[in-house]
Design an enzyme around this catalytic site. Structure first.
Site, mmCIF file in Angstrom:
data_model
loop_
_atom_site.group_PDB
_atom_site.id
_atom_site.type_symbol
_atom_site.label_atom_id
_atom_site.label_comp_id
_atom_site.label_asym_id
_atom_site.label_seq_id
_atom_site.Cartn_x
_atom_site.Cartn_y
_atom_site.Cartn_z
ATOM 1 N N CYS A 36 -2.203 -2.051 -5.535
ATOM 2 C CA CYS A 36 -1.969 -1.488 -4.629
ATOM 3 C C CYS A 36 -2.614 -2.719 -3.885
ATOM 4 C CB CYS A 36 -2.609 -0.135 -4.193
ATOM 5 S SG CYS A 36 -2.067 1.054 -5.101
ATOM 6 N N HIS A 79 -2.156 -0.437 3.610
ATOM 7 C CA HIS A 79 -0.979 0.839 2.178
ATOM 8 C C HIS A 79 -1.622 1.948 2.919
ATOM 9 C CE1 HIS A 79 -0.511 1.644 -1.937
ATOM 10 N NE2 HIS A 79 -1.196 2.020 -1.826
ATOM 11 N N ASN A 131 4.008 6.385 -1.606
ATOM 12 C CA ASN A 131 3.137 4.826 -1.971
ATOM 13 C C ASN A 131 4.327 4.007 -3.590
ATOM 14 O OD1 ASN A 131 1.041 3.289 -2.651
ATOM 15 N ND2 ASN A 131 -0.102 4.794 -3.157
#
Ligand code: UT7
Length: 337
Positions: A113, A264, A294
């Site tokens: 990420c 994020h 995500n």
């Protein structure tokens, strides 16, 4: 002062939308559980025959177009992903072939990420030291092929989506630091003691079997992500706050001075908790998790492109980027767009 400037942004998501209601038909879950715990309503999953580098190509071409830069002027590709086309070579090489720019270096970054921020930071170093002038920085993720879509994997499967986001980073001479568009700083961290809190063990040469991938590994589901969700959640809030603070003090700016936060997108509750603790008005945090889930390394550039399209991110704005993920890795960046 030689610095990096983001001159083009582009993104791509596959056309297939998978809603929480679609997932209800695959695993024992509910729209209510997913929405309440994560903020996700839908995500995009790739079509059969579509490769991660195909998604990357679309995003790359859009970023080049937005930068008004010919691909022949690119000096380097930095490609962040945890879901590569193949084990090796790096997907940056596959993208480079599809873009048809042979010869320029193509570097893969495996920082999950935080991958895009690591990639941006590396591009920035090459530009600051004068080695390259135009770098394509890209984050692409195709999670849909690597999710356990059975009840055993429901805690992870509902979270992730596919997508790609790219930026063109160009060398610029900063004349007026108070108003010119450029990347001020990047701040990167990792703590490998927590590597196994969110990881995919197989295929892996560190496993005791004689082969990198065995039937036993498959039977144990070791080729799917294993996640300690609560541990990741708590660390994400803590480390995001730290690294955003580090970025603000390095640049001597306060949250009031920052126009937009592109964080994020792992869980809406993570970003809400961070915003509350760091005292950021919710409207300054641009969230996309409800639409995309995500998308790991793609999240920040995809969010940047969405924010531009929504008219939220405008030229001249002071923007903070921050991410946390598997590794553990985390990072931040501050730029004037
Ligand atoms: O980018 C970094 C990557 N990942 C993250 O940042 C993820 C961080 N963690 C999270 O976002 C959250 O921990 C999750 C969304 C993964 C889980 O939320 P939670 O509030 O921590 O839930 P939980 O793990 O405590 O699970 C609660 C219950 C459990 O049932 P019991 O034991 O209470 O009976 C789970 O079995 O929810 C159950 N559960 C589900 N129920 C419906 C787990 N997954 C699902 C599901 N649908 N998909």
């Amino acid at each position: 002062m030689l610095r990096s400037q983001i001159t083009g942004v582009g993104s791509y998501v596959p056309s297939r939308v998978v809603t929480n209601f679609d997932l209800e038909k695959m695993v024992d879950t509910s729209d209510e559980w997913i929405t309440k715990r994560t903020g996700i309503k839908e995500r995009h999953w790739a079509a059969l025959g579509e490769a991660p580098s195909d998604m990357a190509l679309q995003a790359a071409n859009r970023a080049l177009e937005s930068a008004k830069l010919s691909k022949s002027q690119l000096d380097m590709i930095v490609y962040a992903t945890l879901s590569p086309d193949h084990e090796f070579p790096g997907t940056g090489c596959f993208l480079q072939a599809k873009l048809d720019v042979p010869g320029i270096p193509a570097l893969d970054i495996r920082q999950q990420c935080t991958g895009f921020l690591y990639a941006l930071s590396i591009a920035d170093q090459y530009i600051r030291n004068g080695m390259y002038r135009n770098i394509l920085v890209i984050g692409t993720e195709m999670h849909s092929r690597g999710l356990d879509k059975t009840n055993r994997g429901r805690d992870v499967a509902v979270l992730f989506g596919d997508g790609a986001g790219a930026v063109v980073v160009r060398a610029c001479e900063v004349v007026k630091p108070e108003s010119d568009s450029y990347l001020f700083s990047t701040h990167l961290h990792a703590d490998g003691r927590f590597a196994k809190e969110l990881w995919v063990p197989a295929p892996g040469s560190a496993l005791p079997d004689e082969e990198r991938l065995s039937h036993a590994m498959l039977n144990e589901n070791l080729h799917y992500a294993q996640m300690n969700g609560k541990r990741v959640f708590v660390s994400a809030v803590e480390k995001l706050m730290q690294v955003m603070g580090e970025c603000m003090s390095a640049n001597q700016v306060s949250t009031e001075k920052v126009d937009l936060f592109l964080l994020h997108q792992a869980n809406l509750r993570i970003n809400e908790a961070v915003a509350e603790h760091v005292k950021i008005p919710p409207e300054k945090v641009f969230n996309t998790i409800h639409k995309f889930g995500n998308t790991t390394a793609a999240t920040i550039p995809l969010g940047m492109d969405e924010a531009i399209k929504a008219g939220v991110l405008k030229k001249g704005m002071l923007v903070m980027l921050a991410a946390f993920g598997s590794g553990f890795t985390w990072g931040s960046a501050l730029l004037r767009f």
